[in-house]
Design a protein around this motif. Structure first.
Motif, PDB file in Angstrom:
ATOM      1  N   SER A 114      34.563  42.386  42.241  1.00  0.00           N
ATOM      2  CA  SER A 114      33.580  43.489  43.615  1.00  0.00           C
ATOM      3  C   SER A 114      34.736  44.811  42.799  1.00  0.00           C
ATOM      4  N   GLN A 115      35.783  44.817  41.918  1.00  0.00           N
ATOM      5  CA  GLN A 115      35.775  45.725  41.852  1.00  0.00           C
ATOM      6  C   GLN A 115      35.527  46.209  40.333  1.00  0.00           C
ATOM      7  N   ASP A 138      41.403  42.128  41.246  1.00  0.00           N
ATOM      8  CA  ASP A 138      40.551  43.075  40.813  1.00  0.00           C
ATOM      9  C   ASP A 138      40.518  44.367  41.375  1.00  0.00           C
ATOM     10  N   TRP A 139      41.547  45.089  42.032  1.00  0.00           N
ATOM     11  CA  TRP A 139      41.953  45.870  41.902  1.00  0.00           C
ATOM     12  C   TRP A 139      42.931  46.577  41.899  1.00  0.00           C
TER      13      TRP A 139
END
Length: 185
Positions: free
Chosen positions: A22-23, A59-60
């Motif tokens: 998502s990032q 994913d950040w």
């Protein structure tokens, strides 16, 4: 208490993880598409050991954005299965693999057929660690009203370098190769 092998068996593939980011997905996929594994004997040595990789990630994380696609390319070249466990979903796993007392990610655990850890790497190559430390040294004090904005700019610039500078990618590959090779002796 679950073993690392049990975490691996429950984890999803690195391909699925990256497809569903998502990032930083665009940057991570661009690195994956552009990075070429060097033609050296490291991949053949990995193939001979019949290992698999459990990656502790999120994913950040900018370091994960950089490292995951490079290590994925190594794993694919060496016919190694690579799966991901999210750091924050179950902190018991990361708490076994702290970096300087912190939950730094990504961490790569190379497991043999019996599920034993034979090598570990992460969260970043020494050259990148130095680069980050030098950049952070230029920040104002935390109580300075400009600190938050300066830190945000610093991370934005680092992420841009991570995504676009092939030299940084080679630092990741070379340090991973060095650490894993030493552990496999």
């Amino acid at each position: 208490m679950k073993t690392e092998q049990q975490y691996f068996e429950e984890a999803r593939s690195i391909a699925s993880y990256m497809d569903n980011m998502s990032q930083f997905k665009e940057q991570s996929m661009a690195i994956y598409q552009q990075f070429d594994v060097p033609n050296d004997d490291f991949i053949q040595r990995l193939k001979e050991k019949n290992l698999h990789i459990l990656t502790i990630t999120e994913d950040w994380c900018g370091d994960a954005m950089l490292n995951n696609p490079i290590i994925r390319k190594v794993a694919e070249a060496a016919d190694m299965e690579m799966r991901t466990a999210l750091r924050d979903a179950d902190t018991e796993l990361i708490d076994r693999h702290l970096t300087n007392g912190g939950r730094a990610i990504p961490i790569y655990l190379l497991l043999n057929e019996a599920g034993d850890i034979v090598a570990k790497w992460g969260p970043r190559a020494p050259e990148l660690q130095q680069m980050v430390q030098e950049a952070r040294a230029g920040l104002p004090q935390k109580d300075d009203p400009t600190f938050e904005e300066a830190q945000k700019d610093l991370y934005k610039n680092l992420l841009q370098q991570y995504a676009n500078d092939g030299k940084l990618w080679s630092y990741v590959y070379e340090d991973f190769k060095k650490q894993v090779t030493a552990a496999l002796v």
